[in-house]
Design an enzyme around this catalytic site. Sequence first.
Site, mmCIF file in Angstrom:
data_model
loop_
_atom_site.group_PDB
_atom_site.id
_atom_site.type_symbol
_atom_site.label_atom_id
_atom_site.label_comp_id
_atom_site.label_asym_id
_atom_site.label_seq_id
_atom_site.Cartn_x
_atom_site.Cartn_y
_atom_site.Cartn_z
ATOM 1 N N HIS A 355 0.784 -1.229 0.000
ATOM 2 C CA HIS A 355 0.000 0.000 0.000
ATOM 3 C C HIS A 355 0.809 1.268 0.000
ATOM 4 O O HIS A 355 0.246 2.359 -0.081
ATOM 5 C CB HIS A 355 -0.914 0.046 1.225
ATOM 6 C CG HIS A 355 -2.177 -0.731 1.062
ATOM 7 N ND1 HIS A 355 -3.330 -0.176 0.565
ATOM 8 C CD2 HIS A 355 -2.462 -2.019 1.300
ATOM 9 C CE1 HIS A 355 -4.279 -1.104 0.527
ATOM 10 N NE2 HIS A 355 -3.777 -2.232 0.967
ATOM 11 N N LYS A 543 -9.691 13.818 3.844
ATOM 12 C CA LYS A 543 -8.817 12.653 3.884
ATOM 13 C C LYS A 543 -7.963 12.778 5.131
ATOM 14 O O LYS A 543 -8.014 13.812 5.804
ATOM 15 C CB LYS A 543 -7.926 12.583 2.635
ATOM 16 C CG LYS A 543 -7.228 13.924 2.327
ATOM 17 C CD LYS A 543 -6.393 13.865 1.072
ATOM 18 C CE LYS A 543 -7.158 13.862 -0.226
ATOM 19 N NZ LYS A 543 -7.073 12.643 -0.982
ATOM 20 N N ARG A 544 -7.179 11.760 5.477
ATOM 21 C CA ARG A 544 -6.294 11.906 6.623
ATOM 22 C C ARG A 544 -5.338 13.081 6.419
ATOM 23 O O ARG A 544 -4.973 13.411 5.284
ATOM 24 C CB ARG A 544 -5.492 10.610 6.847
ATOM 25 C CG ARG A 544 -6.290 9.529 7.518
ATOM 26 C CD ARG A 544 -6.821 9.951 8.884
ATOM 27 N NE ARG A 544 -5.781 10.083 9.875
ATOM 28 C CZ ARG A 544 -5.479 9.180 10.790
ATOM 29 N NH1 ARG A 544 -6.155 8.057 10.849
ATOM 30 N NH2 ARG A 544 -4.514 9.379 11.653
ATOM 31 N N LYS A 549 -0.099 14.578 1.529
ATOM 32 C CA LYS A 549 -1.413 14.863 0.943
ATOM 33 C C LYS A 549 -1.608 16.362 0.688
ATOM 34 O O LYS A 549 -2.521 16.782 0.005
ATOM 35 C CB LYS A 549 -2.527 14.316 1.830
ATOM 36 C CG LYS A 549 -2.584 12.767 1.844
ATOM 37 C CD LYS A 549 -3.668 12.258 2.762
ATOM 38 C CE LYS A 549 -3.743 10.749 2.876
ATOM 39 N NZ LYS A 549 -4.437 10.093 1.740
ATOM 40 N N THR A 651 -8.582 6.546 -2.813
ATOM 41 C CA THR A 651 -9.911 6.050 -3.166
ATOM 42 C C THR A 651 -10.926 7.176 -3.015
ATOM 43 O O THR A 651 -11.985 7.141 -3.641
ATOM 44 C CB THR A 651 -10.341 4.864 -2.273
ATOM 45 O OG1 THR A 651 -10.072 5.191 -0.913
ATOM 46 C CG2 THR A 651 -9.598 3.599 -2.670
ATOM 47 N N LYS A 655 -14.475 8.247 -5.230
ATOM 48 C CA LYS A 655 -15.805 8.551 -4.681
ATOM 49 C C LYS A 655 -16.315 9.888 -5.226
ATOM 50 O O LYS A 655 -17.485 10.015 -5.594
ATOM 51 C CB LYS A 655 -15.740 8.623 -3.149
ATOM 52 C CG LYS A 655 -15.306 7.327 -2.478
ATOM 53 C CD LYS A 655 -15.010 7.546 -0.992
ATOM 54 C CE LYS A 655 -14.213 6.405 -0.401
ATOM 55 N NZ LYS A 655 -13.599 6.741 0.906
HETATM 56 C C1 LIG Z 1 -12.342 6.955 1.267
HETATM 57 C C2 LIG Z 1 -11.971 7.361 2.634
HETATM 58 C C3 LIG Z 1 -10.645 7.658 2.941
HETATM 59 C C4 LIG Z 1 -9.540 7.629 1.906
HETATM 60 O O1 LIG Z 1 -9.457 8.877 1.274
HETATM 61 P P1 LIG Z 1 -8.186 9.284 0.386
HETATM 62 O O2 LIG Z 1 -8.584 10.592 -0.192
HETATM 63 O O3 LIG Z 1 -8.051 8.232 -0.652
HETATM 64 O O4 LIG Z 1 -7.041 9.368 1.300
HETATM 65 C C5 LIG Z 1 -10.336 8.039 4.220
HETATM 66 N N1 LIG Z 1 -11.282 8.123 5.170
HETATM 67 C C6 LIG Z 1 -12.577 7.859 4.915
HETATM 68 C C7 LIG Z 1 -13.581 7.982 6.008
HETATM 69 C C8 LIG Z 1 -12.972 7.473 3.651
HETATM 70 O O5 LIG Z 1 -14.256 7.180 3.394
#
Ligand SMILES: *Cc1c(COP(=O)(O)O)cnc(C)c1O
Length: 817
Positions: A355, A543-544, A549, A651, A655
Amino acid sequence: MFSNKEAFKQAFREQLVGRLGKPMQEAQAEDVYKVLGGMIREQVGKNWAETNQAYKEGQEKQVYYFSLEFLIGRLLGSNLLNLGVLDMVRQALGELGWDLEEIEEQETDAGLGNGGLGRLAACFMDSLASLGYAGHGCGIRYKYGLFEQRIVDGNQVELPDYWLQKGNVWEERRPDKKVEVQFWGHVETREEDGRLVFETQDAETVWAVPYDIPLVGYGHAQVNTLRIWSAESALDPVRGPIRGEGGYYRFLDYNRSVESISAFLYPDDSNYEGKLLRLKQQYFLCSAGLQSILRTFEKLRLPYSQLPDKIALHINDTHPTLVIPELMRILMDVKGLGWDEAWDITTRTVSYTNHTILSEALEQWPVNMVRELLPRVSLIIEEINKRYCAMLLERYPGQDIKIGEMAIIHGEQIRMAHLAIVGSYSVNGVAALHTQILKEREMKPFHELYPGRFNNKTNGIAHRRWLMHANPELASLYDETIGTRWRTRPRELIDLLRYSGDESFKERLQAIKRSNKVRLAEQVFAKQSVRLDTSSIFDVQVKRLHGYKRQLLNILHVMHVYNQLKHNPSLDVVPRTFIFGAKAAPGYYLAKQTIKLINNVADTINRDVDVRDKLKVVFLENYSVSLAELIIPAADVSEQISTAGKEASGTGNMKFMMNGALTLGTLDGANVEMHEMVGDDNMFIFGMKVDQIEAYYRDGQYSARKTANSDERLREVLDQLVNDAPFTRHEREFEAIYQSLIDHNDEYFVLKDFAAYVDTQVHIEQVYRNPSEWTRRAIVNMAHAGKFSSDCTIQQYAADIWNIVPLQNDVNKRILS
Ligand SMILES: *Cc1c(COP(=O)(O)O)cnc(C)c1O
C-alpha cells in the site's frame, strides 16, 4: 417480514412493542434503530447459516482477507440496500411517522480503521458478497476505534471512540469458536523419530474470541462473514496460578493486560510505530484467524498439500505478514510437516498487497522484540531468512551489498515487506503508477528475482454505498436514464456519455447537486453554526492529514485568495467555499499545526465582512465514513493534490468522481488512470510529475527558499505564518510549518507546485462560470467512474490472484429455498 410493506409494518409494530415492552408512542429513534436492525439480522441469519452449509458441502475455495483495519461505517443503510428493501422500508417507516435517515444516524460508525486502507477492506467485503464469491474478512474487534475528533479553539482534541457503548446489533459472539494464542515463553527442542520437535514452554496463553458480522451482498442470497477477534483472559480463577495474598487483584490486573491486546486501534495512518502492543495485535490476529481457518479446512478431510486449492490468504499491507511464519509453525509443529512441504504450501496460499512506499510507513520489527514475544515464530523467520539469503548468495555471488539490501533481517531488524514478498505468490500494487514504481524502483531487485510475482490491482470503491446509498437522487436519475443494470455492472455507467450534451439532463444533475449541497449546509449549520452559500463552488479536501497529501498547499492558496481580495476588494471572483475534513495522528505535530492553521484561516475569513460574499472556509469535525457519505455528493471540486509518487492510489478521488465532482489533482496514484480515461479536458491536472520529483530528490537541486523568494504571493503567505495578524493568534504561531517549508526545504514540494496550483484554480473558476460546460465535464467523469467500482477490482483479484469463481446460481437458489 420484508416481503411487502404491509407485512413489514405489521411485523415491525409487533417487534417494537414486544422487544421494548413499551407502547409504540413512547418509542425513541434509538429504539426504532435497534428493532429494525434486529429484524434485519434475523432475516439475514437464515441465509447466513445456509451459506455456511453450502460452502461446506460445495467445498468451494474460500478467500480470507486479513486486515488490521476494517473501516466499515454504518451497516443499517447498506444492509437494507443490499437486501433490496431500502425504498420499501423508508416508505413504511415514513407512514409510521419515522424518517429513515434519522434512524440511520442512531448507529455509531464502526471506525475500525484509519483511512483508505481500512475503507478498501470494507468495500472489498461488499463486492465479494455482491459478486457471489466466498470471501471473508479477518480482523480485530477493537474496543475503541479511531478516536473521535473535536476541534477546541482551533485545535484537534482526541476523544476515545467507545463505539460499542450502545451495543452492536450486527455482531454475533461465538464463544464456542474461541482459540488459544500464545506469547512469550521459550522454545525447547528434542528429537522424536529422527526429527527435531519444537515446543514452547512457559508461554502465556490468551483466548481469542470471535465475533461474526454477516456480510450481505447486493442481489445475492449468500452471506459471507467478517470475523473480528477479541482478546480475553484464559486464566481460571479457581485453578489458575494467581492465588494467595492479593491474588484477586493480580487476577484483575492480568485480565486487563490481556484485554489490552484488542483494546484500541493505533491511530497512525501511513506511519510505522514499533510498539510491542501493536506487534501483539498483529500476531493475535494472524494466529487466531489461521487456527480457525485451518479448523474449517480440516473438516474437508483433505491432505494439507491441497490447502492452496481450497484456501487463499490475503494480507492487506504488511500488518498481517506474520500469517506466513505462523502458518509455517502450525504446519510443522502441529501438523508434523517438514520444512520444504510447509514452505511450498505457505507460498502457494498467501498473497500480499503493498500500500505504500513511504519510508516512514515500512514496518520493521526489532529482532529482539520478536524473539522475546514470539520465540518460535522468530526462529522460523530467521530460518526463512537464512535459506533465502543462501539462495541469493548462489544467485548473486560476491554481491554482498545487494544481498544485504534484499535480506529479510538486516541490522537486527525484520523487514516485513521483504518477508511478505518472499513468502507469498503474488504481490500487487494498488494503482498502475504505484505498481510501476514498485517494479522499477522501490522493489526492483525483487521484481528481477521473482518476475511473475508482481502485478497491479487498481483500488476501487463499493459504488452501491458511495453512489446508491450516499446519493440516492443521483442513483434514481441514472435508473431513469440508462436503466438499472449499472447497479451490478458498473461499467455500464458509460451509457451516460450519450447525455453529455443533453441540456435537460444537465439541469436535473445540477438540481441534484444543489440539493446535496443544501443537505450538507443544513448539517454544517446544525453542528457548527456556520452558514454555507450553496451557490458557491464547494471545493473539498477530505482525507487523513499528512504532509504528502498537502492540505498545506490548499490552505496557503486560500490565504493567497484572501490576500488578493483584501488588496483588491472589487476583484470579480466566483464565490467559493473551501471545505476541509481530516484527522491527524495524535503524535504528528506538523499535521496538528496544519489543522490549527486551517481553523485560524477559517475564523479570520469567515469573520471578515469584506470577503463575506466571496469566500468561506470550514473545517468539518470528525471526518468519518458517514460524514464522507454526506460531504462527497455535495462537492463540486475534488482536491487530490498529493506530491506525485506518494499517494499509492487514493480512493477518495474515485468517490468524488462517481458523484460528479471535477478533480483538481496531480498525476499521482489512481488520478493517472482517471486522467487516461477522461483526458485533459475533463480534469484539472497540475504540478510536477513523478520523474521531476525523482530527479529533484536525486540531485538535491531544489531550493525551497529560492522558490519562495522569487514569488511575491508566496512571500506574503509565508510571512503570514509567523507574523502578527491576520491568521496568527500569537507571534510565530506557525513557526514549525514555516521551518518545514524553508529550513527543511519543503519535503513535499508545496512551494514548488504553488504557482501551478494557483493558475489551475483560476482555470477552474473560468470553467465554473459556464454551468453547462461544467456539468458536461462532470457527466464524462461519472460515465467513466464504473471502472473504479470495487466490483471490477475484486473480479481481477478473483481471477488473477485467488483463482476463485462466483458461487453457482443453483447454490444461491438453494440458500433462498
Ligand atoms: C475513502 C476514505 C478515505 C480515503 O481517502 P483518500 O482521499 O483516498 O485518502 C479516508 N477516510 C474515509 C472515512 C474514507 O471514506
